[in-house]
Design a protein around this motif. Structure first.
Motif, PDB file in Angstrom:
ATOM      1  N   ASN A   1      -6.872  -4.857   7.042  1.00 11.80           N
ATOM      2  CA  ASN A   1      -7.940  -3.874   6.918  1.00 11.80           C
ATOM      3  C   ASN A   1      -9.052  -4.038   7.940  1.00 11.80           C
ATOM      4  O   ASN A   1     -10.211  -3.768   7.649  1.00 11.80           O
ATOM      5  CB  ASN A   1      -8.546  -3.916   5.520  1.00 11.80           C
ATOM      6  CG  ASN A   1      -7.772  -3.040   4.575  1.00 11.80           C
ATOM      7  OD1 ASN A   1      -7.892  -1.825   4.639  1.00 11.80           O
ATOM      8  ND2 ASN A   1      -6.943  -3.637   3.762  1.00 11.80           N
ATOM      9  N   ALA A   2      -8.703  -4.542   9.130  1.00 12.31           N
ATOM     10  CA  ALA A   2      -9.694  -4.578  10.202  1.00 12.31           C
ATOM     11  C   ALA A   2      -9.396  -3.395  11.109  1.00 12.31           C
ATOM     12  O   ALA A   2      -8.256  -3.155  11.464  1.00 12.31           O
ATOM     13  CB  ALA A   2      -9.590  -5.874  10.989  1.00 12.31           C
ATOM     14  N   GLY A   3     -10.425  -2.655  11.455  1.00 14.09           N
ATOM     15  CA  GLY A   3     -10.176  -1.375  12.133  1.00 14.09           C
ATOM     16  C   GLY A   3     -10.107  -1.420  13.644  1.00 14.09           C
ATOM     17  O   GLY A   3     -10.233  -0.381  14.281  1.00 14.09           O
TER      18      GLY A   3
ATOM     19  N   GLY B   1     -19.352  -3.050   2.927  1.00 11.85           N
ATOM     20  CA  GLY B   1     -18.045  -2.743   2.356  1.00 11.85           C
ATOM     21  C   GLY B   1     -16.909  -3.022   3.323  1.00 11.85           C
ATOM     22  O   GLY B   1     -15.754  -2.754   3.021  1.00 11.85           O
ATOM     23  N   LEU B   2     -17.226  -3.574   4.486  1.00  9.44           N
ATOM     24  CA  LEU B   2     -16.241  -3.931   5.507  1.00  9.44           C
ATOM     25  C   LEU B   2     -15.383  -2.727   5.870  1.00  9.44           C
ATOM     26  O   LEU B   2     -14.179  -2.835   6.078  1.00  9.44           O
ATOM     27  CB  LEU B   2     -15.371  -5.098   5.012  1.00  9.44           C
ATOM     28  CG  LEU B   2     -16.196  -6.290   4.493  1.00  9.44           C
ATOM     29  CD1 LEU B   2     -15.296  -7.310   3.841  1.00  9.44           C
ATOM     30  CD2 LEU B   2     -16.983  -6.918   5.621  1.00  9.44           C
ATOM     31  N   GLY B   3     -16.039  -1.564   5.910  1.00  8.16           N
ATOM     32  CA  GLY B   3     -15.326  -0.327   6.195  1.00  8.16           C
ATOM     33  C   GLY B   3     -14.907  -0.234   7.647  1.00  8.16           C
ATOM     34  O   GLY B   3     -13.796   0.164   7.969  1.00  8.16           O
TER      35      GLY B   3
ATOM     36  N   ARG C   1     -12.114   3.627   2.828  1.00 11.38           N
ATOM     37  CA  ARG C   1     -12.355   2.661   1.766  1.00 11.38           C
ATOM     38  C   ARG C   1     -12.404   1.256   2.314  1.00 11.38           C
ATOM     39  O   ARG C   1     -13.031   0.389   1.747  1.00 11.38           O
ATOM     40  CB  ARG C   1     -11.300   2.797   0.684  1.00 11.38           C
ATOM     41  CG  ARG C   1     -11.422   4.155  -0.011  1.00 11.38           C
ATOM     42  CD  ARG C   1     -10.462   4.275  -1.151  1.00 11.38           C
ATOM     43  NE  ARG C   1     -10.488   3.100  -1.988  1.00 11.38           N
ATOM     44  CZ  ARG C   1      -9.471   2.282  -2.162  1.00 11.38           C
ATOM     45  NH1 ARG C   1      -8.325   2.515  -1.581  1.00 11.38           N
ATOM     46  NH2 ARG C   1      -9.594   1.228  -2.922  1.00 11.38           N
ATOM     47  N   SER C   2     -11.737   0.990   3.429  1.00 17.49           N
ATOM     48  CA  SER C   2     -11.912  -0.321   4.036  1.00 17.49           C
ATOM     49  C   SER C   2     -11.262  -0.487   5.390  1.00 17.49           C
ATOM     50  O   SER C   2     -11.574  -1.425   6.087  1.00 17.49           O
ATOM     51  CB  SER C   2     -11.395  -1.394   3.080  1.00 17.49           C
ATOM     52  OG  SER C   2     -11.195  -2.563   3.762  1.00 17.49           O
ATOM     53  N   SER C   3     -10.345   0.377   5.771  1.00 17.95           N
ATOM     54  CA  SER C   3      -9.547   0.022   6.948  1.00 17.95           C
ATOM     55  C   SER C   3     -10.259   0.285   8.270  1.00 17.95           C
ATOM     56  O   SER C   3     -10.188  -0.511   9.182  1.00 17.95           O
ATOM     57  CB  SER C   3      -8.229   0.766   6.931  1.00 17.95           C
ATOM     58  OG  SER C   3      -8.458   2.126   7.100  1.00 17.95           O
TER      59      SER C   3
HETATM   60  K   LIG Z   1     -12.302  -2.726   7.847  1.00 21.49           K
END
Ligand SMILES: [K+]
Ligand SMILES: [K+]
Lengths: 470, 470
Positions: free
Chosen positions: B197-199, B413-415, B301-303
């Protein structure tokens, strides 16, 4: 005496009667549903006040006011919110202004009376479920209690309004250059508006903060209004009996402490963040800055006077003020918001959790789990309401989030300030704000009633199961 | 088997040992403090990654990167947040990009492992306080359990990453015109970034949503990443044993249901509010609009992939996305936020309150009061954090509240999205956001550990006293 106030013992007869239902009079039956009664009371008053404001006689121009404006003003007055979209003295005739004063007075008295009845009913139910009520505690009957509540509310309200009126008169006389008639009218107007925390001003221009002999009585009266009359009653009685501060009851202690902390944080915020704000501080000396800082810290919580500087504050301050207005004032007061006690309970839950305790304790007393759940329900519901209202306003008017949030919080918390989102040109926005005001006025106490009173006894207690949070 | 996972029984030995303390090895003692261990793990990795990114070899220009940029990128990668302030492929060399991939992988594995250990420890303590653990339940030892957790985490992570890698390769090969080397590299990059989930994107341009054979595996992998591996484990095992949906455990049911509701609301929001958004929907046909709508609903939501359209959404959507990012993903997953289960517990408390019940029940199971208090503590603390971060960003950069809130929620939220507040020209803002990311990564699970584990036994139980809320 008013010993019944926080003891709730005198409701034991009702508790007794609930177990053996029998025929009751219509007054008894109506007064048994304070939640519904409140809604009927406010809806009828909104209907009457809107009708009166719609008449040509209510406007100074002699023409009929548009429905959205009349409806919004009626709701704003009855909910003691005080956001005005027209200049109060220029648009409304003397008749219209009298309608506004009466509406504010009826709204303020109504909410104090009903909120008290609800608080008593909730307390009674909490005690009944804990079997703290016994058959020997049968006391006064229901009608007597309502009379007592009304007596206390009327006595405190009119006493404080009378004191404010008398204190304001000399100052206003000097401001109005010895015009007795105008000064009497303005003193009456301010006295009613201040204690009831409605921010309408007689001159449409704001507050005489520079004239401290006018500004201070208004601020003190508004501050008393935000505390809630049970707190004032408890303070007066404790002082009369020469008891110490420790003998104040739990509700008074929590309300005063939380209010003090919020006002102090607000004061520091304004002094630090808005130090260079010309509109607020006018580059004044330390003493006048402190005075203006105190007014800025006390007023936005619900009173809504002194509008001039509000739209000119910085964006972070708008967000901060939104939060303060969302929190609002004391329970059973004319102020709005989720109430300071609700915030205090939420913080106490966190403190309890972080310190590893199981009971939510404060001042050597335990907060009932039902009260904790009520506080959470109120906060979550009201956050959702303000969020929906803000987003709706953004969609209607294309305003920024901080502005929409400010006016939504002001309407919900009955703050009475506006940064311009409440605009007569956007009737849809007016209806959203009016709905927010009505829910802000009735919502938290209705939720408290709905959550605090009924108690379903679960037939089955399920086993716990793990769920990972965080 | 992994029956220990949600039963927590195997921790009984620790419970036993707590009553009779004796000498233990250093591994035992370190692993007894998963909270501290997590903090040490992440702080060391941030230090190492920042140092490596500061070297000239890490940047494609051969010059040393400014400290604030290197630090921010290291924190962004390790927390699997993914906000990038420089173009990933243009600014960083292959060495720098390898550092990023390894950092994301270490960050993702770390958080899953530690969060699981914390969840187990909390569960064990809840069971111990309820006396559900008996002396006969003495089982596996501590080191074995850590090995088991690590085994499960590594197996699931590498399986899903391998599946994503294999599924992506053909699509990327056609996109890259049969350039095998580039396609392998991009498939590896996307596979690691998606599940964790790191973009970060290998081409710096965003996601190939138009190429559904590339977009879909990435989206599904990212979606699995947001669920949390206990949910995936439970799903896989239930499917293997041919059991029905009813046999899923409570945590899986609540996570899946809440996630489903949030994604559905998001999908409707984007389709209704952003229907005319050119950047998002390109005036495409219904099928592509649905595809883009689903990506828009799942990703924020997070990715954090597919950045192109985000800064172009309307103001209300920015507020909505902030809220969705604040909620985040599942517990013990690589996603951030307060977690969907926390939100679910808060809603269940309100539902319980409004329906007049005393126990917080769901799916015929009772939620422990300790879990309720943990959920409230997490939500209140994190709301306060996001509020402080937003206001700080507004003061540093003079941006609007919606923009500051968006980036603060994205960091917390680490979005991984940004509307431009994360700007290399404002190092102070970068440090605020980096701090928010670190707290977003470690905060909720640390609070869950702090609140859920210790249990002070109160010597005195105070009487309740009335306090009026609402
Ligand atoms: K993320
Ligand atoms: K007001």
């Amino acid at each position: 005496g008013y010993a019944w106030w926080f003891s709730g013992d005198s409701f034991s007869r009702e508790a007794q009667e609930e177990r053996m239902p029998r025929k009751r009079g219509i007054v008894y039956r109506i007064s048994s549903h304070p939640g519904q009664l409140t809604i009927i009371y406010f809806m009828s008053l909104i209907f009457i006040a809107t009708s009166l404001l719609l008449t040509p006689a209510a406007s100074s121009s002699g023409k009929s006011t548009p429905f959205s404006t009349a409806f919004f003003t009626a709701v704003s007055a009855l909910s003691t919110c005080g956001i005005s979209i027209v200049n109060t003295t220029q648009h409304w005739s003397i008749f219209g202004q009298i309608v506004l004063i009466v509406a504010v007075q009826m709204g303020g008295l109504g909410v104090m009376t009903f909120a008290s009845m609800i608080a008593l009913a909730v307390n009674h139910h909490l005690k009944a479920t804990q079997r703290l009520l016994t058959a020997t505690e049968l006391g006064t009957n229901k009608l007597n209690e309502i009379r007592s509540v009304l007596n206390v509310v009327l006595t405190i309200t009119f006493s404080i309004e009378a004191i404010t009126f008398v204190s304001l008169f000399p100052g206003l006389l000097s401001v109005n250059k010895s015009n007795v008639g105008k000064s009497l009218w303005e003193a009456l107007f301010f006295a009613v508006m201040a204690y009831n925390n409605a921010g309408f001003t007689p001159d449409g221009a704001g507050l005489y903060v520079d004239k401290w002999e006018v500004g201070m009585p208004i601020m003190l009266s508004a501050f008393c209004g935000t505390l809630g009359f049970p707190v004032i009653l408890n303070l007066v009685r404790t002082a009369r009996q020469h008891k110490g501060v420790r003998r104040l009851n739990l509700h008074t202690k929590v309300t005063l402490l939380t209010t003090f902390i919020i006002v102090l944080i607000s004061l520091f915020w304004f002094l630090i963040v808005e130090w260079n704000n010309q509109a607020l501080f006018h580059n004044a000396g330390i003493e006048e800055r402190m005075r203006r800082g105190v007014v800025a810290a006390v007023m936005p919580r619900s009173s809504g006077f002194d509008l001039s500087w509000v739209p000119k504050v910085s964006e972070p301050t708008k967000v901060f003020m939104s939060m303060v207005m969302f929190i609002g004032g004391g329970s059973t007061s004319t102020a709005g918001g989720i109430r300071v006690t609700t915030l205090a309970v939420i913080f106490l839950v966190c403190k309890t959790a972080f310190s590893g305790h199981a009971d939510v304790n404060v001042f050597h007393r335990r907060i009932h789990m039902r009260v904790v759940m009520t506080a959470i329900s109120i906060t979550v519901s009201c956050l959702a309401l303000v969020f929906v209202a803000s987003v709706s306003l953004m969609m209607i008017e294309d305003v920024s989030f901080s502005h929409a949030l400010f006016d939504a919080c002001s309407a919900f918390g009955l703050g009475g300030y506006s940064v311009g989102v409440a605009d007569a040109d956007y009737p849809a926005a007016l209806y959203v704000l009016a709905a927010t005001m009505i829910i802000g006025r009735l919502g938290p106490m209705t939720i408290a009633y709905a959550v605090g009173r009924p108690h379903v006894v679960d037939a089955v207690r399920y086993p716990t199961d793990q769920i990972v949070v965080g």
